[in-house]
Design a protein around this motif. Structure first.
Motif, mmCIF file in Angstrom:
data_model
loop_
_atom_site.group_PDB
_atom_site.id
_atom_site.type_symbol
_atom_site.label_atom_id
_atom_site.label_comp_id
_atom_site.label_asym_id
_atom_site.label_seq_id
_atom_site.Cartn_x
_atom_site.Cartn_y
_atom_site.Cartn_z
ATOM 1 N N VAL A 34 0.864 -1.178 0.000
ATOM 2 C CA VAL A 34 0.000 0.000 0.000
ATOM 3 C C VAL A 34 0.900 1.228 0.000
ATOM 4 O O VAL A 34 1.779 1.363 0.852
ATOM 5 C CB VAL A 34 -0.927 0.011 1.236
ATOM 6 N N PHE A 35 0.682 2.140 -0.953
ATOM 7 C CA PHE A 35 1.485 3.359 -1.002
ATOM 8 C C PHE A 35 1.261 4.152 0.280
ATOM 9 O O PHE A 35 0.121 4.432 0.639
ATOM 10 C CB PHE A 35 1.095 4.216 -2.197
ATOM 11 N N PRO A 36 2.321 4.534 0.968
ATOM 12 C CA PRO A 36 2.162 5.254 2.232
ATOM 13 C C PRO A 36 1.616 6.670 2.060
ATOM 14 O O PRO A 36 1.037 7.218 2.985
ATOM 15 C CB PRO A 36 3.569 5.280 2.830
ATOM 16 N N ILE A 37 1.789 7.258 0.889
ATOM 17 C CA ILE A 37 1.244 8.597 0.646
ATOM 18 C C ILE A 37 0.029 8.450 -0.262
ATOM 19 O O ILE A 37 0.159 8.039 -1.422
ATOM 20 C CB ILE A 37 2.290 9.525 0.008
ATOM 21 N N PRO A 38 -1.179 8.767 0.224
ATOM 22 C CA PRO A 38 -2.376 8.615 -0.609
ATOM 23 C C PRO A 38 -2.477 9.742 -1.633
ATOM 24 O O PRO A 38 -1.877 10.804 -1.477
ATOM 25 C CB PRO A 38 -3.516 8.713 0.413
ATOM 26 N N ILE A 39 -3.247 9.501 -2.673
ATOM 27 C CA ILE A 39 -3.531 10.551 -3.648
ATOM 28 C C ILE A 39 -4.813 11.257 -3.225
ATOM 29 O O ILE A 39 -5.764 10.621 -2.773
ATOM 30 C CB ILE A 39 -3.664 9.996 -5.080
ATOM 31 N N ALA A 40 -4.822 12.579 -3.339
ATOM 32 C CA ALA A 40 -6.021 13.380 -3.039
ATOM 33 C C ALA A 40 -6.322 14.246 -4.251
ATOM 34 O O ALA A 40 -5.422 14.875 -4.815
ATOM 35 C CB ALA A 40 -5.796 14.244 -1.809
ATOM 36 N N VAL A 41 -7.587 14.255 -4.667
ATOM 37 C CA VAL A 41 -8.006 15.024 -5.836
ATOM 38 C C VAL A 41 -9.205 15.892 -5.485
ATOM 39 O O VAL A 41 -9.943 15.613 -4.547
ATOM 40 C CB VAL A 41 -8.359 14.105 -7.023
ATOM 41 N N ALA A 42 -9.386 16.954 -6.264
ATOM 42 C CA ALA A 42 -10.552 17.829 -6.127
ATOM 43 C C ALA A 42 -11.006 18.204 -7.528
ATOM 44 O O ALA A 42 -10.223 18.235 -8.475
ATOM 45 C CB ALA A 42 -10.193 19.080 -5.326
ATOM 46 N N GLY A 43 -12.291 18.483 -7.662
ATOM 47 C CA GLY A 43 -12.812 18.852 -8.972
ATOM 48 C C GLY A 43 -14.309 19.016 -8.929
ATOM 49 O O GLY A 43 -14.895 19.338 -7.884
#
Length: 143
Positions: A34-43
């Motif tokens: 599991v990637f330790p840094i998550p992806i966060a998106v907005a839109g």
């Protein structure tokens, strides 16, 4: 002379038994990282409402498929994984798209060795932009 031979045989047999008892199993199981840094998106969603999402990406490897990594995420629809293999220098980008099974998944031929990656969002539908607020990141070993 016979005692010396017997002593050598006992030492060799003991060393062999110790190696057999402490050896790791030959067939390793598939590994999920599991990637330790998550992806966060907005839109914006197609009706025009603001939206945000975040999720962890998983890199899965299987010793029976050397050099291949499967990228999966359940909370995200579509994203890019930009990876680099530090052993071979190979690098590429794979697009991960939503499937009918309810999650996003794609395979990449990363090659064997230590691999690192960053994850960014796609641009979204025309007129409804999506931006990457926090790129995801992680590293793992590929068999």
């Amino acid at each position: 002379m016979n005692r010396l031979r017997l002593r050598r045989a006992v030492v060799v047999a003991g060393a062999g038994a110790a190696l057999l008892l402490t050896a790791q199993p030959a067939g390793a199981a598939p590994t999920d990282t599991v990637f330790p840094i998550p992806i966060a998106v907005a839109g914006f969603t197609p009706p025009g409402f603001p939206a945000a999402a975040a999720g962890h990406v998983v890199a899965s490897t299987d010793p029976e498929m050397p050099g291949v990594t499967r990228f999966t995420a359940r909370a995200l629809c579509c994203f890019f994984v930009h990876w680099r293999n530090h052993s071979t220098g190979a690098a590429d980008t794979v697009f991960v798209n939503h499937t009918d099974a309810g999650y996003s998944s794609a395979d990449a031929r990363t090659g064997s060795g230590p691999v690192v990656a960053t994850v960014t969002a796609s641009t979204g539908s025309p007129g409804y932009p999506i931006v990457t607020v926090l790129p995801g990141a992680g590293g793992w070993m590929v068999p």
